[in-house]
Design an enzyme around this catalytic site. Structure first.
Site, PDB file in Angstrom:
ATOM      1  N   ASP A  45       4.811 -26.087 -22.874  1.00 29.18           N
ATOM      2  CA  ASP A  45       5.814 -25.561 -23.805  1.00 29.18           C
ATOM      3  C   ASP A  45       6.988 -26.536 -23.922  1.00 29.18           C
ATOM      4  OD1 ASP A  45       7.481 -23.855 -25.321  1.00 29.18           O
ATOM      5  OD2 ASP A  45       6.709 -22.101 -24.304  1.00 29.18           O
ATOM      6  N   ASP A  46       7.331 -26.894 -25.158  1.00 31.51           N
ATOM      7  CA  ASP A  46       8.511 -27.723 -25.449  1.00 31.51           C
ATOM      8  C   ASP A  46       8.453 -29.102 -24.805  1.00 31.51           C
ATOM      9  OD1 ASP A  46       9.375 -25.532 -26.836  1.00 31.51           O
ATOM     10  OD2 ASP A  46      10.990 -24.987 -25.457  1.00 31.51           O
ATOM     11  N   ASN A 353       4.988 -27.958 -29.473  1.00 32.32           N
ATOM     12  CA  ASN A 353       5.940 -28.500 -30.448  1.00 32.32           C
ATOM     13  C   ASN A 353       6.762 -29.553 -29.728  1.00 32.32           C
ATOM     14  OD1 ASN A 353       7.142 -25.237 -30.086  1.00 32.32           O
ATOM     15  ND2 ASN A 353       8.184 -26.935 -29.068  1.00 32.32           N
ATOM     16  N   LYS A 406      12.027 -29.880 -31.790  1.00 28.82           N
ATOM     17  CA  LYS A 406      11.493 -28.542 -32.039  1.00 28.82           C
ATOM     18  C   LYS A 406      12.279 -27.804 -33.133  1.00 28.82           C
ATOM     19  CE  LYS A 406      11.044 -24.070 -29.625  1.00 28.82           C
ATOM     20  NZ  LYS A 406      11.165 -23.392 -28.319  1.00 28.82           N
TER      21      LYS A 406
END
Length: 577
Positions: A45-46, A353, A406
């Site tokens: 994530d991220d 992302n 993002k």
């Protein structure tokens, strides 16, 4: 059961499986060469484009880098701008608008009455888990779901342990009677709310669970599909004490120094060409939030000593969190090798992302509610009870050398470090520059597993057709997989892009706070991706014919997937369509 006991149990189970198969070479599962390949998808994530070692980072990620050495780095891989929309495409191979995830569930309020903007995965397309389960695979999931509905079990996962189905983030620790966690959320195992151990840490526990699931099914002759969706590196940035000081002092030089060092390493590794024009930063992001010069944190030298100390410590925690994640990837890979399944496993490592740069910036974080459950004293950064973010300038370092991060359809929001390793592949291959997207993962898995795509119907209902292309030609050689004239497009919350061949047209700002409306263009911007992937030269004014053609392509995309306009609060001013 504590993590240490859990790991001992998993190890014992693996050793037992090895002994059993060694005693009877004819036992089911004794030879992985006779069955279909396993599949392991690891989603972070991220994760920014330059955040792992194989893509230029100073952060030590030896286990992830080892997968890259065995497999192939994909330097031109793209996601959607946000997490849930990307997860929908990763699991279905279909544009996220068509499967109920036009936006995040948190943003569905801006789309009243729009079923495809509820942020919850619908049945308009089967997941890859359903298709592989139909083909005789075990299917396992551990981690962040963020696709609403009834969770992983309802869409083909035989076993799952996941964060609250609609949650975008959570504390990485368990809230206790002695210590509150402001972002504490429930977790579910196979549809039932789970009781967490007191020493719960999300990254460790997700890995424990996936190892457990794989171990329980191992030896019956069936291949597995395993989806490990870490909630790290999403805020709140937290990590066990053993990792907190690994990068002490590493970030004292500031944003620009780290970004420049990463860019040089990317050139040395062949991730970007030697003449790559890096994006210098974009003031549009400040105006988008309406607080120029505040949320971006300014230049390093303009910060006070205490702010520099705070910012450096944030990045130390982030780096430690990623090192912990890397150690867990190493633990999982070691387990697959231990039980004899590594060589027969197709591995995809990617992100959802670009780096998070929401811009909350300096600590202490104020949540606007007077929440007293947060201990953001400097000494507690990253520890239980803290709630810290990576700031916008660190996000720009994380997406080096690309533009923005993002939430934007600029390359920094869409490009993520991606690695794929084919079964029995060792020794690695040169980086692939083939343009590819998350929608290509499902057809690649099905291709490798010998499972036919479902076509226009599944289990008696009409479905959206898989849109991606198999990556196998790119992974096995140097061939591209998308035609030069193929149109790619996306939007989330009306932040848009459309691309055909080398030409990409994007609009990265969709609304403004009225006071910040000056000195910013809301028009389409045009970039030549072959010559300027850093998006430094807007060519819209000099190529009106390309703008016109891509505008028509955009209109066709809007009609095809049902793009809708958001209805923003009155404090925001939507720009013209």
């Amino acid at each position: 059961m504590s993590r240490s006991n859990w790991r001992r149990s998993a190890l014992a189970a693996g050793v037992a499986a090895l002994l059993l198969s060694a005693c009877d070479a004819s036992a089911p599962g004794a030879s992985s060469s006779s069955k279909k390949p396993n599949v392991l998808v690891i989603l972070v994530d991220d994760l920014g484009y330059s955040d792992i070692g194989a893509f230029g980072s100073e952060i030590a990620t030896p286990n992830i880098d080892a997968i890259a050495r065995d497999g192939r780095v994909l330097t031109n891989f793209h996601t959607t701008p946000l997490c849930a929309t990307s997860r929908a495409e990763l699991l279905t191979g279909v544009d996220h608008h068509l499967v109920g995830v036009g936006t995040l569930s948190e943003s569905s309020v801006f789309y009243p009455g729009e079923d495809n903007y509820k942020g919850s995965l619908n049945d308009a397309a089967p997941t890859v888990a359903q298709l592989l389960a139909d083909a005789g695979y075990h299917t396992y999931m551990a981690g962040k779901w963020h696709l609403g509905g009834d969770g992983p079990k309802s869409v083909g996962f035989e076993q799952s342990f996941s964060l609250d189905y609609a949650a975008a983030f959570a504390s990485n620790y368990k809230a206790t009677a002695e210590r509150a966690e402001s972002a504490a959320k429930p977790y579910y195992e196979n549809g039932v709310e789970a009781t967490l151990p007191d020493d719960f840490f999300s990254t460790d526990y997700f890995t424990d669970k996936l190892i457990q699931y794989i171990g329980q099914g191992h030896g019956d002759g069936k291949p597995f599909f395993a989806y490990l969706a870490f909630q790290a590196l999403h805020f709140p940035l937290q990590v066990p004490d053993a990792y907190l000081d690994r990068y002490k002092g590493k970030y004292d030089a500031g944003y620009a120094a780290i970004r420049a060092t990463r860019l040089q390493k990317q050139k040395d590794l062949g991730i970007v060409p030697q003449d790559f024009s890096a994006n210098p930063g974009d003031e549009a992001l400040m105006l988008r939030f309406g607080q120029p010069g505040v949320l971006t944190n300014g230049d390093w030298d303009s910060l006070s000593a205490s702010d520099q100390q705070s910012e450096a410590r944030i990045m130390e925690v982030f780096a430690g969190m990623l090192s912990n994640l890397d150690d867990n990837v190493g633990r999982l890979i070691a387990y697959l090798k231990q039980i004899g399944e590594y060589d027969n496993t197709f591995i995809v490592f990617t992100g959802d992302n670009g780096a998070d740069g929401m811009g909350y910036g300096f600590i202490p974080y104020v949540d606007g509610t007077g929440n007293l459950d947060i201990d953001n004293s400097l000494a507690n950064y990253g520890r239980p009870g803290s709630f810290i973010f990576r700031s916008t300038r660190w996000a720009e370092a994380g997406t080096a050398p690309l533009r923005l991060f993002k939430g934007f359809t600029a390359e920094g929001g869409l490009s993520v470090p991606t690695i794929a390793r084919l079964p029995k592949q060792n020794g690695g291959a040169a980086p692939s520059t083939a343009l590819s997207t998350l929608r290509d993962i499902v057809p690649t898995i099905l291709d490798l597993a010998g499972v036919a795509q479902p076509g226009p119907s599944y289990q008696g209902r009409g479905i959206a057709t898989i849109e991606g292309r198999s990556l196998l030609p790119a992974l096995r050689g140097s061939a591209g997989i998308h035609a030069d004239d193929e149109v790619m497009a996306d939007e989330v919350n009306d932040i848009r892009y459309v691309r055909r061949g080398k030409w990409k047209m994007t609009r990265v700002v969709n609304y403004v706070v009225p006071s910040a409306a000056a000195n910013i263009s809301h028009d389409w911007q045009l970039y030549d991706m072959d010559a300027d992937r850093g998006e430094t030269r807007d060519l819209a004014a000099t190529h009106p014919d390309i703008v016109s053609a891509l505008t028509a392509d955009w209109a066709a995309y809007v009609a095809r997937v049902g793009v809708k306009q958001p209805i923003f609060p009155v404090i925001l001013t939507p720009i013209d369509q």
